[in-house]
Design a protein around this motif. Structure first.
Motif, PDB file in Angstrom:
ATOM      1  N   PRO B   4      41.261  40.858  44.360  1.00  0.00           N
ATOM      2  CA  PRO B   4      40.529  39.553  44.287  1.00  0.00           C
ATOM      3  C   PRO B   4      41.368  37.914  44.407  1.00  0.00           C
ATOM      4  O   PRO B   4      41.111  37.189  44.796  1.00  0.00           O
ATOM      5  N   ALA B   5      43.017  38.474  43.838  1.00  0.00           N
ATOM      6  CA  ALA B   5      43.619  37.293  43.662  1.00  0.00           C
ATOM      7  C   ALA B   5      44.259  37.057  45.447  1.00  0.00           C
ATOM      8  O   ALA B   5      43.957  36.068  45.737  1.00  0.00           O
ATOM      9  N   ALA B   6      44.450  38.156  45.831  1.00  0.00           N
ATOM     10  CA  ALA B   6      44.649  38.075  47.333  1.00  0.00           C
ATOM     11  C   ALA B   6      43.491  37.533  48.228  1.00  0.00           C
ATOM     12  O   ALA B   6      43.932  36.667  49.101  1.00  0.00           O
ATOM     13  N   GLY B   7      42.404  38.042  47.786  1.00  0.00           N
ATOM     14  CA  GLY B   7      41.041  37.428  48.412  1.00  0.00           C
ATOM     15  C   GLY B   7      41.007  35.751  48.348  1.00  0.00           C
ATOM     16  O   GLY B   7      40.561  35.231  49.035  1.00  0.00           O
ATOM     17  N   LYS B   8      41.316  35.387  47.161  1.00  0.00           N
ATOM     18  CA  LYS B   8      41.057  33.990  46.886  1.00  0.00           C
ATOM     19  C   LYS B   8      41.853  33.168  47.824  1.00  0.00           C
ATOM     20  O   LYS B   8      41.493  32.085  48.396  1.00  0.00           O
ATOM     21  N   LYS B  33      28.535  34.316  45.241  1.00  0.00           N
ATOM     22  CA  LYS B  33      29.073  34.694  43.991  1.00  0.00           C
ATOM     23  C   LYS B  33      28.364  35.652  43.141  1.00  0.00           C
ATOM     24  O   LYS B  33      27.144  35.792  43.323  1.00  0.00           O
ATOM     25  N   GLY B  34      29.158  36.698  42.908  1.00  0.00           N
ATOM     26  CA  GLY B  34      28.438  37.855  42.312  1.00  0.00           C
ATOM     27  C   GLY B  34      28.003  39.017  43.286  1.00  0.00           C
ATOM     28  O   GLY B  34      27.442  39.780  42.838  1.00  0.00           O
ATOM     29  N   GLN B  35      28.158  38.640  44.449  1.00  0.00           N
ATOM     30  CA  GLN B  35      27.441  39.493  45.159  1.00  0.00           C
ATOM     31  C   GLN B  35      28.050  40.960  45.524  1.00  0.00           C
ATOM     32  O   GLN B  35      28.952  41.031  45.021  1.00  0.00           O
ATOM     33  N   ASN B  36      27.451  41.723  45.700  1.00  0.00           N
ATOM     34  CA  ASN B  36      27.759  43.262  45.889  1.00  0.00           C
ATOM     35  C   ASN B  36      28.947  43.386  46.570  1.00  0.00           C
ATOM     36  O   ASN B  36      29.302  42.974  47.959  1.00  0.00           O
ATOM     37  N   ALA B  77      36.252  41.238  47.400  1.00  0.00           N
ATOM     38  CA  ALA B  77      36.436  41.536  45.786  1.00  0.00           C
ATOM     39  C   ALA B  77      36.612  40.115  45.171  1.00  0.00           C
ATOM     40  O   ALA B  77      35.987  40.025  44.076  1.00  0.00           O
ATOM     41  N   TYR B  78      36.899  39.023  45.709  1.00  0.00           N
ATOM     42  CA  TYR B  78      37.052  37.914  45.344  1.00  0.00           C
ATOM     43  C   TYR B  78      35.582  37.341  45.085  1.00  0.00           C
ATOM     44  O   TYR B  78      35.449  36.815  43.964  1.00  0.00           O
ATOM     45  N   PHE B  79      34.957  37.260  45.903  1.00  0.00           N
ATOM     46  CA  PHE B  79      33.613  36.744  45.829  1.00  0.00           C
ATOM     47  C   PHE B  79      32.534  37.704  44.786  1.00  0.00           C
ATOM     48  O   PHE B  79      31.889  37.091  44.087  1.00  0.00           O
ATOM     49  N   ALA B  80      32.894  38.817  44.978  1.00  0.00           N
ATOM     50  CA  ALA B  80      32.162  39.879  43.862  1.00  0.00           C
ATOM     51  C   ALA B  80      32.199  39.317  42.477  1.00  0.00           C
ATOM     52  O   ALA B  80      31.490  39.725  41.664  1.00  0.00           O
ATOM     53  N   GLN B  81      33.523  39.044  42.217  1.00  0.00           N
ATOM     54  CA  GLN B  81      33.880  38.900  40.922  1.00  0.00           C
ATOM     55  C   GLN B  81      33.685  37.545  40.167  1.00  0.00           C
ATOM     56  O   GLN B  81      33.842  37.250  39.165  1.00  0.00           O
TER      57      GLN B  81
END
Lengths: 83, 83
Positions: B4-8, B33-36, B77-81
């Motif tokens: 997620p951090a790299a995704g951001k 936001k929170g999507q699978n 991973a970023y948007f999912a979390q």
């Protein structure tokens, strides 16, 4: 904007994969709960028009093909208003 | 699963349309936001592979084409979390 109550009546089959509450339990399937209404309608139309292919489009194209424009608006309104 | 951090770091451009918090303010654009996570990765790959056409695919195809498979996993991973 669509009619959520009418949409609910059409959305029973959606729940098999997208969850009764619009939260999919299957990895790779999108959550629909609270999603943008116009986006949901556009996505269904894109599947119906075979503008989305690959992946699960083989499932969604025939599902969407069973919905007319009013059905699509109503189903989109139903999932968009789920909390 | 992605990072997620790299995704951001890769996701700043996404915020222009999908919102800094993953909630799109523009009708017709999906909330992320929170999507699978796997769904988000599959959707980006479908745009990159030109399996999604019509609608806003003219915007998303070139965006997705700039992401390699690792980038796609990380952005998903970023948007999912996001809560």
């Amino acid at each position: 904007a669509g009619d959520p109550a009418a949409g609910k009546a059409k959305a029973a089959i959606c729940a098999a994969c997208h969850g009764a509450d619009g939260v999919a339990m299957i990895p790779g399937y999108p959550n629909l709960k609270g999603q943008n209404e116009q986006y949901l309608a556009n996505a269904l139309k894109a599947y119906k028009n075979k503008e989305r292919t690959g992946g699960m489009a083989m499932v969604m194209q025939p599902q969407a093909s069973m919905l007319n424009d009013t059905d699509i608006a109503n189903v989109a309104a139903y999932f968009a208003q789920l909390k």
